[in-house]
Design a protein around this motif. Sequence first.
Motif, PDB file in Angstrom:
ATOM      1  N   ASP A 192       8.771 -17.187  19.878  1.00 29.38           N
ATOM      2  CA  ASP A 192       7.955 -18.306  19.438  1.00 29.38           C
ATOM      3  C   ASP A 192       8.451 -19.570  20.127  1.00 29.38           C
ATOM      4  O   ASP A 192       9.625 -19.675  20.486  1.00 29.38           O
ATOM      5  CB  ASP A 192       8.049 -18.443  17.910  1.00 29.38           C
ATOM      6  CG  ASP A 192       7.099 -19.497  17.376  1.00 29.38           C
ATOM      7  OD1 ASP A 192       7.580 -20.612  17.109  1.00 29.38           O
ATOM      8  OD2 ASP A 192       5.894 -19.200  17.245  1.00 29.38           O
ATOM      9  N   SER A 194       9.233 -22.312  19.019  1.00 31.17           N
ATOM     10  CA  SER A 194      10.328 -22.976  18.296  1.00 31.17           C
ATOM     11  C   SER A 194      11.678 -22.334  18.597  1.00 31.17           C
ATOM     12  O   SER A 194      12.711 -22.921  18.296  1.00 31.17           O
ATOM     13  CB  SER A 194      10.048 -22.942  16.792  1.00 31.17           C
ATOM     14  OG  SER A 194       9.956 -21.590  16.338  1.00 31.17           O
ATOM     15  N   HIS A 195      11.667 -21.140  19.132  1.00 38.21           N
ATOM     16  CA  HIS A 195      12.925 -20.452  19.433  1.00 38.21           C
ATOM     17  C   HIS A 195      13.210 -20.396  20.930  1.00 38.21           C
ATOM     18  O   HIS A 195      14.035 -19.612  21.382  1.00 38.21           O
ATOM     19  CB  HIS A 195      12.887 -19.016  18.879  1.00 38.21           C
ATOM     20  CG  HIS A 195      12.871 -18.952  17.387  1.00 38.21           C
ATOM     21  ND1 HIS A 195      11.693 -18.982  16.661  1.00 38.21           N
ATOM     22  CD2 HIS A 195      13.885 -18.887  16.473  1.00 38.21           C
ATOM     23  CE1 HIS A 195      11.980 -18.915  15.366  1.00 38.21           C
ATOM     24  NE2 HIS A 195      13.304 -18.870  15.225  1.00 38.21           N
TER      25      HIS A 195
END
Length: 885
Positions: A192, A194-195
């Motif tokens: 994702d 965000s990662h």
Amino acid sequence: MKGLFLAASAPVRRKLTKDRRRSDTTFELLFKNNPLPLWVYDLETLRFLDINDVACQKYGYSREEFLALTMRDIRPPEDIPRMHASVRAHSSEIFNTSIWRHRKKDGTTINVESISHEIVYKGRRARFVCPIDITGRLQVEADQAKLAEALQEREAGLRHAQRMAKLAHVITRPDGSFESWSETLPELIGVDASHMPQSTREWLDILHPADRATFRGKALEARETGARTDVEYRLRRADGAWIQVRQAVEPIQGSVDTEGRMRWFSTLQDVTEQKRAETSIRHLNRVHAVLSGINTLIVRVRDREELYRETCRIAVETGGFELAWVGVVDKAAMQIRPVAWQGPDENYIRLMPLGLDADMPEGRGLAGQAVRGRKAMIVEDMTRDPRIKLRKQAQERGLHSLVMLPLLVADEAVGVLALYATETAFFDAAEMKLLLELAGDIGFALDHINKAERLDYLALYDPLTGLPNRKLFDERLSQHLAAAIRENTQLAVVLVDIERFHTINDTLGRQSCDDLLRQIGVRCSRLASDPKLVARLVGDQFAVLLTDVKTEDNVARMLEERNREIFGASYRVGDTELAVTAKFGIAVFPGDAENAESLLKNAEAALNRAKTTGERYLFYTQQMSERVAGHLTFENKLRHALEKDEFVLYYQPKVDVETRRIVGVEALMRWQSADLGLLAPLQFIPLLEETGMILTVGAWALRQAVADHHRWGAQKLLAPRIAVNVSAIQLRHRDFIEIVRNVVGQAGESSAIDIEITESVIMDDIDATVAKLHAICDMGLNIAIDDFGTGYSSLGYLAKLPVHALKIDRSFIIAMADDPDTMTLVSTIISLAHSLRLKVVAEGVETEDQAKILRLLRCDEMQGYLISRPVREIELQDILRRQTQ
């Protein structure tokens, strides 16, 4: 308001009228001089009430033309319903703004933004309108909208293309942190957004450990050179899968920090599939190369061993396989037997389980499974696959992928082709399709070779007996004839014809006769020293080629012996016992013919004559048949002579040259035949040696000499030593020493026996002879070299031989009186013998002159007609008795 106006006082009315006039004047002034198009239209009739010049110019009408129009006349027909609705709906108290399409006098349609307000104009409800042409603005806005839409589509297409091409990008700050990245970058690594890793340092954590040093090196190279660099590495996705990434790192020009460091733009692409495809193409190219090479080989090869050997070589040298081997099915041993291999370590093959019995551990290997199942066995990683018994050995040799391809001929697995690669998962579906085609081609080649061999076999061999046919026999006969001409040797062709065969065939039937012929073929193979020299010519006729024939007698004797072996015992055909006989026709080269065709033709003529005359065998030449028949008769008599006690020993005395006293005797064999009378040795000894009977007769002579010597001693006679001649055949026989030991040991007469051996026999096999002579001496027997001077013996060997006497050949004794050179030779022999402490015996002394010369030359002993002819043992007793008295 009108009421108010009427109710007002006169002054007020005057003021209001004055103000209104002033306002109307101001409106009219502003209306006519306004730079914007303006008009007023009647809300009921929609007719234009007033219009300024700007509007007339804008729309292309004169004032009069415009005032004659209504609002409907400047609208497109399709907009008129909307216009009526708008007139009804508009509020009278507010300005209204809307966009309309207007039509100019020339028919051009323009887009206008209409600002309007309801007023009372000259006492009528009207609407004041300011139409502003916004056609250009709307076009610009439309173009901008299209551009924005195209840009969005382009960005979406780029994102789609990036996803399709598995592309992504990232901008890196000078400190290594990530400034921004494409939407596809998180997708590429399977996380994702965000990662997402935030820096190069974090990016390194997901790289394959073996590739991190390469990545760091490329990054340093780019920073030092300030130029684009490319790097490939393996990266671990969030789902644990490893992908292959290609990254291009480029500096962003003109963008540096306070320390002069640049920002970087990196383009990344997942090239896993591309690499996989490239690898597959390389693999396919390798397999294609092997397939092409082997197909080329198949066209020319005619030998299966060469096919196997070259297949392995091509697989390794052209196909790049690490190891290749071919094994063939051995049904009898229930094994796959490796017959060809190419690679660094053939010992590895010897460790493999290559059995075919699935119930045995050896039969559970992949090779056995491939043969039993007639299907390919594939291993992606030999170091991990539990089916591989030699995982450790495979890892030591760097072997990973393996395929076992069964080689099928007529749908039967006749062998396997094993290919080994250092890469894992080498054999995918595309490669296997080609490799199965390759195995099929090899199977086709094997089938072709089998059929060609069968055709060749049928062209040269008899399919019933497996023996050569006439064509092959003719070829081999011609070859051996050429050799016989070069080497000046003889050979013979023997034709064998089965008697009463047609009667047997009619009685037992063809199948039984075929079985009989096969059995006869097996037995006839014993006729020749080499079974390849026996052939079935036609029907019940066989041919035999005998090479290195010494005499015709040898041929006849061999046929007599082999005839008993081949046709003496009965044949069993089914439940029937058959006594089979045959006729033989013989032709001998060079006496009967000088070429193969004539020799075979003459053998057939001899066979036909034998069949008509009733003889068992006949030579082509009548005189030869008669002579051989007589010779065989003589041989048969000789065989019975020992049984009938017809052999006798005659003795010739040897005397001291000085005293003429008997010091020894030589035993000489005679044959006292009941039919032929007394025969001298030269008439039968050669035949004894030729037939091997000399072994039996020679042992008899030795026993007889020992018995005679014992008898003389018992009669109180001065018994001299007895010299017994030993032939080359006796000396070479492996049991000769044991025979001598048994004879002399039982009688205890070893000290009275001398063994005489010719010089040529000693020199024939000097090392073996010396050993046997030492064994004889150890038994107490003396040894004399007979016929010395005729065998070219080495003086060096003579000094080492365990001999006691030399016997000078009679040819030197006869010639020495007349030939000074011979005299010198005899003198030399005597001197040489004395120097070696050997006695010298002169043979064939017939005159006193010869005896005188020998005495002068200090010869020790002599024998010959001067002293005595060979005499019977009873006569020798009288001579010994007189000497004793």
